[in-house]
Design a protein around this motif. Sequence first.
Motif, short mmCIF file in Angstrom:
data_model
loop_
_atom_site.label_atom_id
_atom_site.label_comp_id
_atom_site.label_asym_id
_atom_site.label_seq_id
_atom_site.Cartn_x
_atom_site.Cartn_y
_atom_site.Cartn_z
N LEU A 138 -7.85 -6.66 -3.93
CA LEU A 138 -6.71 -6.47 -3.04
C LEU A 138 -5.41 -6.36 -3.82
N GLY A 139 -5.34 -7.06 -4.96
CA GLY A 139 -4.12 -7.07 -5.74
C GLY A 139 -3.78 -5.75 -6.38
N VAL A 140 -4.77 -4.86 -6.52
CA VAL A 140 -4.52 -3.57 -7.18
C VAL A 140 -4.58 -2.40 -6.21
N CYS A 141 -5.04 -2.62 -4.99
CA CYS A 141 -5.15 -1.51 -4.02
C CYS A 141 -3.83 -1.31 -3.30
N ARG A 142 -3.21 -0.17 -3.52
CA ARG A 142 -1.93 0.11 -2.87
C ARG A 142 -2.07 0.94 -1.60
N TYR A 143 -3.32 1.22 -1.23
CA TYR A 143 -3.56 2.03 -0.04
C TYR A 143 -4.03 1.20 1.16
N GLU A 144 -4.18 -0.10 0.96
CA GLU A 144 -4.63 -1.02 2.02
C GLU A 144 -5.96 -0.57 2.62
N SER A 145 -6.83 -0.08 1.75
CA SER A 145 -8.13 0.41 2.23
C SER A 145 -9.22 -0.65 2.14
N ILE A 146 -8.91 -1.80 1.51
CA ILE A 146 -9.92 -2.84 1.30
C ILE A 146 -9.57 -4.07 2.14
N GLU A 147 -10.59 -4.65 2.75
CA GLU A 147 -10.44 -5.91 3.47
C GLU A 147 -11.44 -6.91 2.90
N LEU A 195 -24.90 -22.97 13.35
CA LEU A 195 -24.00 -22.78 12.21
C LEU A 195 -23.13 -21.56 12.48
N ALA A 196 -21.86 -21.66 12.16
CA ALA A 196 -20.92 -20.57 12.43
C ALA A 196 -21.16 -19.39 11.48
N PRO A 197 -21.18 -18.18 11.99
CA PRO A 197 -21.31 -17.01 11.11
C PRO A 197 -20.04 -16.84 10.27
N PHE A 198 -20.22 -16.42 9.02
CA PHE A 198 -19.08 -16.11 8.18
C PHE A 198 -18.66 -14.66 8.42
N LEU A 199 -17.40 -14.38 8.16
CA LEU A 199 -16.88 -13.03 8.31
C LEU A 199 -17.46 -12.13 7.21
N PRO A 200 -17.48 -10.81 7.42
CA PRO A 200 -17.99 -9.91 6.37
C PRO A 200 -17.23 -10.11 5.07
N LYS A 201 -17.95 -10.05 3.97
CA LYS A 201 -17.31 -10.30 2.67
C LYS A 201 -16.23 -9.27 2.34
N ILE A 202 -16.65 -8.01 2.27
CA ILE A 202 -15.74 -6.94 1.85
C ILE A 202 -16.05 -5.68 2.63
N GLN A 203 -14.99 -5.00 3.05
CA GLN A 203 -15.13 -3.73 3.76
C GLN A 203 -14.11 -2.75 3.20
N MET A 204 -14.49 -1.48 3.19
CA MET A 204 -13.59 -0.42 2.70
C MET A 204 -13.41 0.64 3.77
N ASP A 205 -12.17 0.99 4.01
CA ASP A 205 -11.85 2.12 4.89
C ASP A 205 -11.59 3.32 3.99
N LYS A 206 -12.62 4.13 3.78
CA LYS A 206 -12.50 5.23 2.82
C LYS A 206 -11.54 6.30 3.29
N SER A 207 -11.20 6.30 4.59
CA SER A 207 -10.23 7.29 5.07
C SER A 207 -8.83 7.03 4.51
N LYS A 208 -8.61 5.81 4.02
CA LYS A 208 -7.31 5.47 3.43
C LYS A 208 -7.27 5.73 1.93
N CYS A 209 -8.43 5.93 1.33
CA CYS A 209 -8.48 6.18 -0.11
C CYS A 209 -8.12 7.64 -0.39
N PRO A 210 -7.29 7.90 -1.39
CA PRO A 210 -6.94 9.29 -1.70
C PRO A 210 -8.13 10.04 -2.29
N GLU A 211 -8.18 11.33 -1.99
CA GLU A 211 -9.23 12.18 -2.56
C GLU A 211 -8.64 13.03 -3.66
N ALA A 212 -9.31 13.05 -4.79
CA ALA A 212 -8.84 13.87 -5.91
C ALA A 212 -8.94 15.35 -5.57
N CYS A 213 -8.11 16.15 -6.22
CA CYS A 213 -8.14 17.59 -5.98
C CYS A 213 -9.48 18.17 -6.45
#
Length: 281
Positions: free
Chosen positions: A182-191, A100-118
């Motif tokens: 994905l529709g609300v993330c403007r930093y392209e940090s979510i796949e 059976l073919a493996p499925f791709l990972p469901k969701i991944q986050m690149d936290k380096s692209k997420c802004p950090e609050a002051c």
Amino acid sequence: MFPQVKKRERADCLELTLQMYLDRVQLRLDKQACIKCDICSLVCPRQAVTIIPGETGLEIDIDPRRCVLCEVCAHFCPLGALTLTYNGQTKAILTEHQGLAPFLPKIQMDKSKCPEACPPLPEGELHWCRQQLQLVANSLEECPKHCHKCLEACPRQAIVLDETGLQTLPQPDLCLRCTQCLGVCRYESIEVNPQFSGEVIIDYRKCPPDCVKCMDLCPVKAIKREGERVFLKVERCSYCGVCRNICDEGAITLIRREVIAMPGKFSQAWVEALTKLVGND
């Protein structure tokens, strides 16, 4: 006499067990995690799984006389509600040996692209915001870099806050790959990697004016009513089939055009499962 598959059902789970002299194979359905989609019932090579529509909800049943504990349903289950074990260990013979073919990972986050609050200042002090170019209150809620939009957009609570309450983290077990985050993330940090591509068509002219079954049961809250019109409020959903299962008016058409998984050559069980899933309705 050959050993037989025994069925045991409780309020929270359903278990099918094959007990041999030394070995034990068990299929377990977590009823709390199960959304009663049609995927397992379609891919089962023995038609052992049945989705049963009710007045307001859905039930699921597995026939122990038909089930051969083959692993296919557990592999395709989008939420891991079905698990198959061999002597207490996960049985994944088909997956591990290119059946059976493996499925791709469901969701991944690149936290380096997420802004950090002051960093916080003493209570009551103001600080200069470089984005707003003005003095602002020292409140995370007011900080434009304090972004939790994906957390708010997820209909499955599959994105949560970490222990500090500052950073968002994915919970893949709960994710149905609907891509609303994905529709609300403007930093392209979510796949997000969908399991299917397809289309849901709702003929609202067939919908009774007081019916809300599909809206109530949709696990990603993708269906909306405005007056007489019933429609998908998002561009894509998870194509799980729950809405079609509960609709007793024939108003919903689900077309899965592709099963998205790792490429390669796999067993006939995989090929037959794809044939049943793609283009059905």
